[in-house]
Design an enzyme around this catalytic site. Structure first.
Site, mmCIF file in Angstrom:
data_model
loop_
_atom_site.group_PDB
_atom_site.id
_atom_site.type_symbol
_atom_site.label_atom_id
_atom_site.label_comp_id
_atom_site.label_asym_id
_atom_site.label_seq_id
_atom_site.Cartn_x
_atom_site.Cartn_y
_atom_site.Cartn_z
ATOM 1 N N ASP A 10 -10.118 -13.383 -5.602
ATOM 2 C CA ASP A 10 -8.983 -12.487 -5.362
ATOM 3 C C ASP A 10 -8.791 -11.531 -6.536
ATOM 4 O OD1 ASP A 10 -8.174 -14.449 -7.141
ATOM 5 O OD2 ASP A 10 -6.709 -15.355 -5.803
ATOM 6 N N ASN A 24 2.893 -23.836 -4.449
ATOM 7 C CA ASN A 24 3.293 -23.852 -3.036
ATOM 8 C C ASN A 24 2.093 -24.115 -2.110
ATOM 9 O OD1 ASN A 24 1.889 -21.478 -3.181
ATOM 10 N ND2 ASN A 24 3.565 -20.142 -2.560
ATOM 11 N N HIS A 79 -0.895 -22.584 -2.218
ATOM 12 C CA HIS A 79 -1.799 -21.465 -1.907
ATOM 13 C C HIS A 79 -3.177 -21.675 -2.537
ATOM 14 C CE1 HIS A 79 -0.285 -19.257 -5.700
ATOM 15 N NE2 HIS A 79 -1.598 -19.240 -5.836
ATOM 16 N N GLU A 104 -1.000 -17.245 0.740
ATOM 17 C CA GLU A 104 0.291 -17.900 0.635
ATOM 18 C C GLU A 104 0.573 -18.685 1.927
ATOM 19 O OE1 GLU A 104 1.651 -18.014 -2.148
ATOM 20 O OE2 GLU A 104 2.224 -16.091 -3.018
HETATM 21 C C1 GLP Z 1 -3.259 -17.823 -8.849
HETATM 22 C C2 GLP Z 1 -4.673 -17.654 -8.293
HETATM 23 C C3 GLP Z 1 -5.171 -18.897 -7.633
HETATM 24 C C4 GLP Z 1 -4.877 -20.076 -8.539
HETATM 25 C C5 GLP Z 1 -3.403 -20.249 -8.708
HETATM 26 C C6 GLP Z 1 -3.027 -21.419 -9.595
HETATM 27 O O1 GLP Z 1 -2.268 -17.477 -7.974
HETATM 28 N N1 GLP Z 1 -4.812 -16.569 -7.386
HETATM 29 O O2 GLP Z 1 -6.563 -18.766 -7.374
HETATM 30 O O3 GLP Z 1 -5.427 -21.234 -7.966
HETATM 31 O O4 GLP Z 1 -2.914 -19.070 -9.304
HETATM 32 O O5 GLP Z 1 -2.969 -21.010 -10.915
HETATM 33 P P1 GLP Z 1 -3.096 -21.952 -12.153
HETATM 34 O O6 GLP Z 1 -4.441 -22.562 -12.075
HETATM 35 O O7 GLP Z 1 -2.961 -21.049 -13.344
HETATM 36 O O8 GLP Z 1 -2.000 -22.934 -12.049
#
Ligand code: GLP
Length: 259
Positions: free
Chosen positions: A66, A135, A137, A142
């Site tokens: 992404d 949440n 995702h 989302e």
């Molecule tokens: C972002 C990314 C996701 C990731 C998520 C969790 O939103 N787009 O790919 O898994 O955050 O982030 P973190 O690993 O920093 O908790």
């Protein structure tokens, strides 16, 4: 689905790096890379194995999940920059072989289609790394995202923007719009490997692993994937009802780990 519970986030990183290294040794040539803090331990260990043990990414093509809309590739929080700093600069992945959607493209809808086409052309991805949002995702899909969705422009929830604001300094707002691989795009990968650590991920992990499969928890797609592995530390595993059963099985799922 394999659930591997390990004592610490560092150990989760080592386990995930081991899975990636074995996949490369077995001929994987297309990797799906996640950004965010969750895979950082795995990337650190992969860099160490590259430096000290000759692990090579030569010939590997990598695809990001992404990107934020509106951030140029050289913005420090664009995922193009983040993956360079976290992994690409430390291993022998050629930067031309690291692909992601261009969040600064003049027509982002068209850019999402172009990226999805590239994934269809070069895919399937052999191994897709995933983190998970609080949440549930994955990528930037989302809750409410269609389970068959393809790469597209999406809007972040306030919860995700709040969570990710820790990466943006000086009060710079977290972009509201993103380009993300869809859940259908992600599901096309041969092996999904999700890593999570810390108490704040526990509810999302419980929903993803033991809750109903559906768009309320996008990460629940792992339950209906033919080859999915979830690696969590004890803190992220604390709400799993069947944690003891997963602990019993872990040694069988991951070569080199004791049962
Ligand atoms: C972002 C990314 C996701 C990731 C998520 C969790 O939103 N787009 O790919 O898994 O955050 O982030 P973190 O690993 O920093 O908790």
């Amino acid at each position: 689905m394999e659930i591997v519970i390990v004592p610490s986030a560092d150990e989760a990183g080592r386990v995930v790096a081991g899975i990636v290294a074995r996949a490369l040794a077995a001929g994987a040539r297309t990797l799906g890379l996640a950004t965010g803090s969750s895979p950082v331990g795995a990337y650190r260990e992969l860099a160490r194995q590259h430096r000290e043990e000759g692990l090579s990414f030569a010939g590997v093509r990598a695809f990001l999940l992404d990107e934020y809309v509106g951030l140029p590739a050289n913005h420090p929080q664009s995922y193009a920059s983040v993956i360079r700093a976290d992994l690409v600069d430390h291993v022998d992945l050629a930067s031309d072989d690291v692909h992601g959607p261009d969040g600064a493209a003049p027509d982002v809808e068209e850019e999402a289609r172009r990226y999805d086409d590239a994934l269809r052309r070069f895919g399937p991805v052999d191994l897709q790394l995933l983190g998970i949002g609080t949440n549930g995702h994955v990528g930037f899909n989302e809750p409410g995202s269609s389970l068959d969705s393809r790469t597209r422009v999406a809007t972040l929830t306030d919860e995700t923007r709040r969570d990710n604001s820790r990466f943006f300094t000086g009060g710079e707002p977290v972009p509201r719009r993103v380009i993300t691989q869809g859940l259908g795009t992600i599901r096309a990968a041969r092996h999904l490997v999700l890593v999570a650590s810390g108490r704040r991920k526990a509810a999302a992990i419980a929903a993803a692993v033991e809750g109903p499969v559906g768009s309320s928890c996008p990460a629940s797609i792992l339950q209906v994937h033919p080859h999915a592995t979830v690696v969590v530390d004890e803190a992220a595993a604390r709400l799993l009802e069947r944690a003891d059963r997963y602990r019993d099985g872990a040694g069988h799922a991951i070569p080199g780990r004791r049962s």
